[in-house]
Design an enzyme around this catalytic site. Structure first.
Site, PDB file in Angstrom:
ATOM      1  N   ASP A 177      -9.042 -10.484 -12.245  1.00  0.00           N
ATOM      2  CA  ASP A 177      -9.131  -9.123 -11.706  1.00  0.00           C
ATOM      3  C   ASP A 177     -10.032  -9.200 -10.480  1.00  0.00           C
ATOM      4  O   ASP A 177     -11.229  -9.471 -10.602  1.00  0.00           O
ATOM      5  CB  ASP A 177      -9.728  -8.179 -12.750  1.00  0.00           C
ATOM      6  CG  ASP A 177      -9.822  -6.738 -12.259  1.00  0.00           C
ATOM      7  OD1 ASP A 177      -9.583  -6.488 -11.059  1.00  0.00           O
ATOM      8  OD2 ASP A 177     -10.150  -5.863 -13.075  1.00  0.00           O
TER       9      ASP A 177
ATOM     10  N   TYR B 174      -5.840   5.586  -0.349  1.00  0.00           N
ATOM     11  CA  TYR B 174      -5.058   4.408   0.036  1.00  0.00           C
ATOM     12  C   TYR B 174      -5.035   4.226   1.549  1.00  0.00           C
ATOM     13  O   TYR B 174      -5.409   3.167   2.072  1.00  0.00           O
ATOM     14  CB  TYR B 174      -3.626   4.533  -0.500  1.00  0.00           C
ATOM     15  CG  TYR B 174      -2.733   3.364  -0.143  1.00  0.00           C
ATOM     16  CD1 TYR B 174      -2.789   2.174  -0.858  1.00  0.00           C
ATOM     17  CD2 TYR B 174      -1.818   3.460   0.903  1.00  0.00           C
ATOM     18  CE1 TYR B 174      -1.970   1.096  -0.546  1.00  0.00           C
ATOM     19  CE2 TYR B 174      -0.990   2.391   1.226  1.00  0.00           C
ATOM     20  CZ  TYR B 174      -1.071   1.215   0.502  1.00  0.00           C
ATOM     21  OH  TYR B 174      -0.265   0.158   0.844  1.00  0.00           O
TER      22      TYR B 174
ATOM     23  N   VAL C 100       8.140  -1.224   1.389  1.00  0.00           N
ATOM     24  CA  VAL C 100       8.687  -2.495   0.895  1.00  0.00           C
ATOM     25  C   VAL C 100       9.214  -2.265  -0.518  1.00  0.00           C
ATOM     26  O   VAL C 100       8.472  -1.839  -1.406  1.00  0.00           O
ATOM     27  CB  VAL C 100       7.630  -3.612   0.900  1.00  0.00           C
ATOM     28  CG1 VAL C 100       8.210  -4.893   0.318  1.00  0.00           C
ATOM     29  CG2 VAL C 100       7.125  -3.853   2.317  1.00  0.00           C
TER      30      VAL C 100
ATOM     31  N   LYS D 156      -6.959   1.296   3.764  1.00  0.00           N
ATOM     32  CA  LYS D 156      -6.127   0.366   4.525  1.00  0.00           C
ATOM     33  C   LYS D 156      -6.524   0.386   6.004  1.00  0.00           C
ATOM     34  O   LYS D 156      -6.513  -0.654   6.676  1.00  0.00           O
ATOM     35  CB  LYS D 156      -4.646   0.712   4.363  1.00  0.00           C
ATOM     36  CG  LYS D 156      -4.088   0.377   2.988  1.00  0.00           C
ATOM     37  CD  LYS D 156      -4.225  -1.108   2.656  1.00  0.00           C
ATOM     38  CE  LYS D 156      -3.463  -1.481   1.398  1.00  0.00           C
ATOM     39  NZ  LYS D 156      -3.640  -2.913   1.035  1.00  0.00           N
TER      40      LYS D 156
ATOM     41  N   ASN E 266      -4.342 -10.011  -0.352  1.00  0.00           N
ATOM     42  CA  ASN E 266      -3.117  -9.244  -0.513  1.00  0.00           C
ATOM     43  C   ASN E 266      -3.217  -8.094  -1.508  1.00  0.00           C
ATOM     44  O   ASN E 266      -2.514  -7.106  -1.377  1.00  0.00           O
ATOM     45  CB  ASN E 266      -1.981 -10.200  -0.938  1.00  0.00           C
ATOM     46  CG  ASN E 266      -0.771  -9.464  -1.441  1.00  0.00           C
ATOM     47  OD1 ASN E 266      -0.063  -8.807  -0.686  1.00  0.00           O
ATOM     48  ND2 ASN E 266      -0.521  -9.553  -2.738  1.00  0.00           N
TER      49      ASN E 266
ATOM     50  N   SER F 287      -2.713  -4.899   5.129  1.00  0.00           N
ATOM     51  CA  SER F 287      -3.018  -3.482   5.239  1.00  0.00           C
ATOM     52  C   SER F 287      -1.735  -2.688   4.984  1.00  0.00           C
ATOM     53  O   SER F 287      -0.944  -3.044   4.108  1.00  0.00           O
ATOM     54  CB  SER F 287      -3.619  -3.181   6.617  1.00  0.00           C
ATOM     55  OG  SER F 287      -3.942  -1.812   6.737  1.00  0.00           O
ATOM     56  N   SER F 288      -1.483  -1.652   5.747  1.00  0.00           N
ATOM     57  CA  SER F 288      -0.304  -0.809   5.551  1.00  0.00           C
ATOM     58  C   SER F 288      -0.151   0.110   6.749  1.00  0.00           C
ATOM     59  O   SER F 288      -1.142   0.443   7.423  1.00  0.00           O
ATOM     60  CB  SER F 288      -0.451   0.035   4.280  1.00  0.00           C
ATOM     61  OG  SER F 288       0.513   1.065   4.227  1.00  0.00           O
TER      62      SER F 288
END
Length: 253
Positions: free
Chosen positions: A64, A152, A185, A156, A91, A138-139
């Protein structure tokens, strides 16, 4: 083109599913020895056995990443087993998009702090590499306001800022740092499959925003990561590579 990755050693967090699994497979396909981690023992065993059955040099560990001490220990152990570290890929994400203090805390601990701890533990080993590379995932939610604009998206965005700072700070040591920001994705067992099954309205809305008419697949993001990790990308550092099929509308200057 030879990406000059054969014989390199890499760490990948969250390497059993989705983007992380695709990154591990793409790296071993280029001749990289990979140590990966994930939380679920069955998934770690399956990934390790499958990839070893293909002749890949991989090692999986149940971990974890929110456990800082365990993460640091894993990096040290993996470096010893691999004989060094050339590439570190952060990741893992908590995927905590909903409001609430619990999700803010999870996003910080997993999305941001795990990357910080991974890098700090790997740095002594990366400094001994002649082609060291750090890649954080990231995103697009980190660069545009969308449905995940809460914990989130915020974390990011912070991850991109952190990574660019690393690029500047570590450049004199020859260590590169870049982030990759995927759009939607889709994969079996992934976030968007769950949305498709449980919130079809949101899924159709998100799908409709994609100019290509489809969501991405993990391998498309993995290619970006492997390319950035390659010694051939030695002049690329401090960038945020968006992999979204022209989903986002903001101009990245």
């Amino acid at each position: 083109m030879d990406l000059q990755l054969a014989g390199r050693k890499a760490l990948v967090t969250g390497g059993t599913k989705g983007i992380g699994r695709a990154i591990v497979e793409a790296l071993v396909g280029e001749g990289v020895a990979v140590a990966f981690c994930a939380r679920t023992e069955a998934d770690v065993k399956e990934a390790e056995q499958t990839l070893r059955g293909r002749g890949a040099e991989v090692s999986g560990t149940v971990l974890d990443v929110a456990d800082g001490a365990a993460l640091t220990n894993w990096v040290g152990t993996a470096a010893g087993q691999l004989g060094g570290i050339d590439i570190a890929v952060a990741n893992v994400s908590a995927l905590a998009a909903a409001p609430g203090e619990e999700n803010w805390r999870a996003s910080f601990e997993v999305d941001v702090l795990h990357a910080v701890r991974l890098v700090e533990a790997a740095l002594p080993h990366l400094e001994r590499s002649d082609a060291a590379s750090i890649v954080t995932i990231s995103s697009v939610s980190g660069r545009e306001i969308d449905f995940a604009a809460g914990p989130y998206g915020t974390m990011k965005g912070a991850l991109v800022h952190y990574t660019h700072g690393l690029a500047v700070q570590l450049a004199p040591k020859g260590i590169r740092a870049n982030s990759v920001s995927p759009g939607n994705v889709y994969f079996d067992g992934g976030f968007w499959q769950s949305v498709e099954q449980n919130n079809p309205e949101l899924y159709e809305h998100a799908l409709g925003l994609n100019p290509t008419g489809r969501m991405g697949d993990p391998e498309e993001t993995a290619y970006a990561v492997v390319m950035l990790a390659s010694p051939r990308a030695r002049r690329i550092s401090g960038t945020n590579l968006v992999v979204d099929g022209a989903l986002t509308r903001g101009v990245q200057l």
